[in-house]
Scaffold this motif. Structure first.
Motif, PDB file in Angstrom:
ATOM      1  N   LEU A  13       0.833  -1.207   0.000  1.00 10.14           N
ATOM      2  CA  LEU A  13       0.000   0.000   0.000  1.00 10.14           C
ATOM      3  C   LEU A  13       0.871   1.261   0.000  1.00 10.14           C
ATOM      4  O   LEU A  13       0.616   2.227  -0.719  1.00 10.14           O
ATOM      5  CB  LEU A  13      -0.901  -0.022   1.237  1.00 10.14           C
ATOM      6  CG  LEU A  13      -2.130   0.873   1.200  1.00 10.14           C
ATOM      7  CD1 LEU A  13      -3.137   0.337   0.197  1.00 10.14           C
ATOM      8  CD2 LEU A  13      -2.769   0.962   2.581  1.00 10.14           C
ATOM      9  N   CYS A  14       1.919   1.228   0.854  1.00  8.95           N
ATOM     10  CA  CYS A  14       2.843   2.378   0.918  1.00  8.95           C
ATOM     11  C   CYS A  14       3.518   2.595  -0.427  1.00  8.95           C
ATOM     12  O   CYS A  14       3.662   3.731  -0.893  1.00  8.95           O
ATOM     13  CB  CYS A  14       3.905   2.154   1.990  1.00  8.95           C
ATOM     14  SG  CYS A  14       3.254   2.307   3.644  1.00  8.95           S
ATOM     15  N   LEU A  15       3.932   1.488  -1.036  1.00  8.43           N
ATOM     16  CA  LEU A  15       4.607   1.572  -2.330  1.00  8.43           C
ATOM     17  C   LEU A  15       3.666   2.163  -3.380  1.00  8.43           C
ATOM     18  O   LEU A  15       4.056   3.031  -4.165  1.00  8.43           O
ATOM     19  CB  LEU A  15       5.069   0.173  -2.749  1.00  8.43           C
ATOM     20  CG  LEU A  15       6.046   0.116  -3.913  1.00  8.43           C
ATOM     21  CD1 LEU A  15       7.386   0.677  -3.488  1.00  8.43           C
ATOM     22  CD2 LEU A  15       6.210  -1.311  -4.411  1.00  8.43           C
ATOM     23  N   ALA A  16       2.411   1.686  -3.355  1.00  8.00           N
ATOM     24  CA  ALA A  16       1.422   2.188  -4.314  1.00  8.00           C
ATOM     25  C   ALA A  16       1.191   3.680  -4.101  1.00  8.00           C
ATOM     26  O   ALA A  16       1.104   4.460  -5.055  1.00  8.00           O
ATOM     27  CB  ALA A  16       0.119   1.419  -4.150  1.00  8.00           C
ATOM     28  N   LEU A  17       1.133   4.090  -2.829  1.00  6.27           N
ATOM     29  CA  LEU A  17       0.929   5.510  -2.505  1.00  6.27           C
ATOM     30  C   LEU A  17       2.119   6.341  -3.004  1.00  6.27           C
ATOM     31  O   LEU A  17       1.951   7.427  -3.571  1.00  6.27           O
ATOM     32  CB  LEU A  17       0.765   5.674  -0.994  1.00  6.27           C
ATOM     33  CG  LEU A  17       0.460   7.081  -0.485  1.00  6.27           C
ATOM     34  CD1 LEU A  17      -0.878   7.560  -1.021  1.00  6.27           C
ATOM     35  CD2 LEU A  17       0.441   7.113   1.045  1.00  6.27           C
ATOM     36  N   ALA A  18       3.334   5.793  -2.800  1.00 13.15           N
ATOM     37  CA  ALA A  18       4.550   6.503  -3.242  1.00 13.15           C
ATOM     38  C   ALA A  18       4.527   6.685  -4.756  1.00 13.15           C
ATOM     39  O   ALA A  18       4.827   7.762  -5.268  1.00 13.15           O
ATOM     40  CB  ALA A  18       5.790   5.724  -2.812  1.00 13.15           C
ATOM     41  N   VAL A  19       4.159   5.615  -5.479  1.00 13.27           N
ATOM     42  CA  VAL A  19       4.110   5.691  -6.949  1.00 13.27           C
ATOM     43  C   VAL A  19       3.054   6.712  -7.383  1.00 13.27           C
ATOM     44  O   VAL A  19       3.300   7.549  -8.258  1.00 13.27           O
ATOM     45  CB  VAL A  19       3.816   4.291  -7.546  1.00 13.27           C
ATOM     46  CG1 VAL A  19       3.555   4.385  -9.044  1.00 13.27           C
ATOM     47  CG2 VAL A  19       4.985   3.353  -7.283  1.00 13.27           C
ATOM     48  N   ALA A  20       1.878   6.663  -6.722  1.00 14.17           N
ATOM     49  CA  ALA A  20       0.798   7.591  -7.090  1.00 14.17           C
ATOM     50  C   ALA A  20       1.216   9.039  -6.841  1.00 14.17           C
ATOM     51  O   ALA A  20       1.003   9.914  -7.685  1.00 14.17           O
ATOM     52  CB  ALA A  20      -0.454   7.251  -6.286  1.00 14.17           C
ATOM     53  N   LEU A  21       1.844   9.278  -5.683  1.00 18.76           N
ATOM     54  CA  LEU A  21       2.292  10.645  -5.358  1.00 18.76           C
ATOM     55  C   LEU A  21       3.343  11.118  -6.345  1.00 18.76           C
ATOM     56  O   LEU A  21       3.313  12.251  -6.820  1.00 18.76           O
ATOM     57  CB  LEU A  21       2.869  10.691  -3.940  1.00 18.76           C
ATOM     58  CG  LEU A  21       1.872  10.722  -2.792  1.00 18.76           C
ATOM     59  CD1 LEU A  21       2.598  10.560  -1.467  1.00 18.76           C
ATOM     60  CD2 LEU A  21       1.091  12.026  -2.795  1.00 18.76           C
ATOM     61  N   GLY A  22       4.288  10.208  -6.644  1.00 17.81           N
ATOM     62  CA  GLY A  22       5.365  10.543  -7.572  1.00 17.81           C
ATOM     63  C   GLY A  22       4.810  10.896  -8.935  1.00 17.81           C
ATOM     64  O   GLY A  22       5.163  11.919  -9.528  1.00 17.81           O
ATOM     65  N   LEU A  23       3.887  10.059  -9.429  1.00 19.16           N
ATOM     66  CA  LEU A  23       3.302  10.308 -10.751  1.00 19.16           C
ATOM     67  C   LEU A  23       2.514  11.607 -10.758  1.00 19.16           C
ATOM     68  O   LEU A  23       2.560  12.377 -11.714  1.00 19.16           O
ATOM     69  CB  LEU A  23       2.398   9.133 -11.156  1.00 19.16           C
ATOM     70  CG  LEU A  23       3.130   7.846 -11.537  1.00 19.16           C
ATOM     71  CD1 LEU A  23       2.132   6.746 -11.864  1.00 19.16           C
ATOM     72  CD2 LEU A  23       4.058   8.073 -12.725  1.00 19.16           C
ATOM     73  N   ASP A  24       1.799  11.857  -9.649  1.00 18.11           N
ATOM     74  CA  ASP A  24       0.995  13.076  -9.554  1.00 18.11           C
ATOM     75  C   ASP A  24       1.883  14.319  -9.658  1.00 18.11           C
ATOM     76  O   ASP A  24       1.574  15.270 -10.377  1.00 18.11           O
ATOM     77  CB  ASP A  24       0.235  13.069  -8.219  1.00 18.11           C
ATOM     78  CG  ASP A  24      -0.590  14.339  -8.048  1.00 18.11           C
ATOM     79  OD1 ASP A  24      -1.276  14.696  -9.016  1.00 18.11           O
ATOM     80  OD2 ASP A  24      -0.535  14.973  -6.972  1.00 18.11           O
ATOM     81  N   ASN A  25       3.015  14.295  -8.925  1.00 22.50           N
ATOM     82  CA  ASN A  25       3.907  15.459  -8.950  1.00 22.50           C
ATOM     83  C   ASN A  25       4.665  15.566 -10.268  1.00 22.50           C
ATOM     84  O   ASN A  25       4.864  16.664 -10.781  1.00 22.50           O
ATOM     85  CB  ASN A  25       4.891  15.401  -7.790  1.00 22.50           C
ATOM     86  CG  ASN A  25       4.208  15.693  -6.466  1.00 22.50           C
ATOM     87  OD1 ASN A  25       4.143  14.850  -5.595  1.00 22.50           O
ATOM     88  ND2 ASN A  25       3.643  16.877  -6.325  1.00 22.50           N
TER      89      ASN A  25
END
Lengths: 108, 386
Positions: A13-25
């Motif tokens: 879940l943390c990894l998915a959140l990190a990827v989502a945040l990274g892609l968003d920025n």
């Protein structure tokens, strides 16, 4: 699901959140590129040399144009009194050449 | 399930048995990592931005030094520099600072000649075209509450009020460069500061071949010994140094916080509670080897520190890139009244992330493994009775 499953799920879940945040920025890249392009044009046309981050003193406003002893420029041995000055590390001073004196044998 | 996974499962159970204690530790640990990560993300992004923006700065800026201080330079020097092979052009620049005691702000006033005609992407309106015009940064416009075609009153060197018409305002996307900037016509600024004709503040030199900058700087220094040429690479180096996270003062302060956390972790781990010692003794008596016990403590430490690292890094990322690094701004802005509002774009390398991980995970692992090892190698009977 056991404890291991819960822990692995949490990490995922943390990894998915990190990827989502990274892609968003990172998705803002075109706006960033436009900002940098416009900024580079400003710097070129106006001949700017520094960022307008710290405007409290001339040696923090124009870091690159300040005297080498900027922190002490108000009067000799004056301590730096602006917080921004504490962010700047002292320049690394290294000699580019070295002079060695060798005495001739027998000379005084 | 392999023996290692079974020990990992047991380690998770062990952490959950004392969940409030471990949750408190996790919260402090996560906060420490989050603050460190925020500093890292913010400085990396600012460094990236500075390097990208200032890559088009003048190849060389030549200052005159008198008594080790920056002084006005004769425009004749420009003619001498222009004769050097490799020099494309030399421009005498007029600029200076202006303190407004009413608003308590420092402004940077920059001279501009209307001959340099080019439409700027980040400017609403236009640069000064006529005497009495000025273009200003968004921060200045906001401070004085002016818009295009409004009047701006500044007090000159003779303590006389001068009225300027706002001909353009730099967009907020350029705040990192123009927050405190006020661009006036060269003649207006010369009169404003009473800079005598024939003198300038410094000289901006453009060259044909960037690889010749260092050589040209040396030649200028040789021909005009009272000058100090500042190369573009030195400008970039200044900002690289400022935002170098390893040399930052903030990080030095935070490292003390990290050290305090390490001491806390060491204290907690070295003073293994009676229950934990008892547990180790029972495990040994049940046939666990020293290596099994160490593996258990390793997994316990890794689960906790990895969770704190991941949560802290995510927290730092969200703080800096989603909320604009608001918590760190007071540290970065110093005493600056006109500190710009800027969006940060992520800039992160694997090396920096790995350094952060090494800096936060390994000390905790060591702090927990050493005392556990000391207990694990003892006689189970003695450990249980102690």
């Amino acid at each position: 699901m056991g404890r291991l499953g819960w822990f692995a799920g949490f990490l995922f879940l943390c990894l998915a959140l990190a990827v989502a945040l990274g892609l968003d920025n990172l998705a803002d890249h075109s706006r960033y590129a436009a900002r940098v392009r416009g900024g580079q044009q400003l710097v070129r046309v106006l001949g700017l040399t520094d960022l307008s981050l710290w405007t409290e003193a001339r040696y923090t406003r124009h870091l690159s144009q300040a005297d080498n002893f900027a922190a002490f420029q108000d009067h000799p041995a004056a301590l730096d009194h602006f917080p921004a000055g504490s962010l700047v590390s002292p320049p690394r001073q290294t000699a580019t050449t070295r002079l060695t004196l060798i005495k001739k044998p027998g000379s005084p | 399930m392999t023996p290692s996974l079974k020990i990992l499962d047991y380690a998770l159970a062990s952490l959950l048995r004392r969940k409030y204690k471990h949750l408190a530790l996790l919260a402090v640990y996560t906060l420490t990592v989050a603050v460190l990560a925020s500093v890292l993300f913010m400085t990396q992004s600012l460094r990236q931005e500075a390097e990208a923006l200032l890559s088009t700065a003048p190849a060389l800026v030549v200052q005159k030094l008198v008594g080790g201080r920056h002084d006005l330079i004769a425009e004749d020097y420009a003619a001498q520099i222009r004769t050097l092979p490799g020099v494309r052009g030399v421009e005498a620049r007029i600029w200076g600072y202006y303190y407004d005691s009413l608003y308590g702000v420092n402004l940077t006033l920059l001279g501009w000649t209307s001959a340099q005609g080019e439409t700027l992407e980040l400017l609403r309106g236009q640069l000064p075209q006529q005497p009495g015009d000025c273009a200003l940064g968004a921060g200045v416009a906001q401070t004085y509450g002016v818009e295009i075609d409004d009047s701006l009153v500044l007090v000159d060197q003779r303590n006389q009020s001068r009225i300027f018409r706002v001909s353009g305002i730099f967009s907020s996307d350029s705040q990192l460069l123009t927050q405190d900037l006020l661009v006036l016509g060269n003649a207006d600024l010369r009169a404003f500061f009473e800079i005598p004709t024939g003198l300038a503040v410094d000289l901006a030199v453009q060259v044909y071949n960037p690889r010749e900058i260092a050589t040209l700087a040396a030649k200028i220094r040789q021909q005009l010994p009272a000058t100090r040429p500042i190369a573009r690479s030195e400008i970039l180096h200044s900002y690289r140094t400022v935002f170098n996270w390893r040399s930052g003062m903030i990080l030095s302060l935070l490292l003390t916080a990290l050290l305090a956390f390490a001491i806390l972790a060491w204290d907690r781990a070295s003073g293994l509670g009676a229950a934990e010692k008892h547990e180790i003794g029972i495990l040994k008596a049940l046939g666990w080897t020293t290596s099994d016990v160490l593996q258990l403590k390793f997994w316990e430490g890794l689960c906790l520190s990895l969770t704190a690292f991941i949560l802290g890094t995510l927290g730092g990322w969200i703080q800096v890139y989603q909320f604009g690094g608001g918590l760190l701004r007071p540290f970065f802005s110093g005493w600056s009244v006109l500190f710009p509002q800027f969006d940060l774009y992520p800039a992160l390398s694997f090396y920096e992330l790995a350094s952060l991980g090494a800096l936060t995970i390994f000390p905790y692992l060591v702090c927990t493994l050493v005392p556990a090892w000391k207990n694990a190698v003892s006689d189970p009977d003695a450990v249980m009775r102690s």
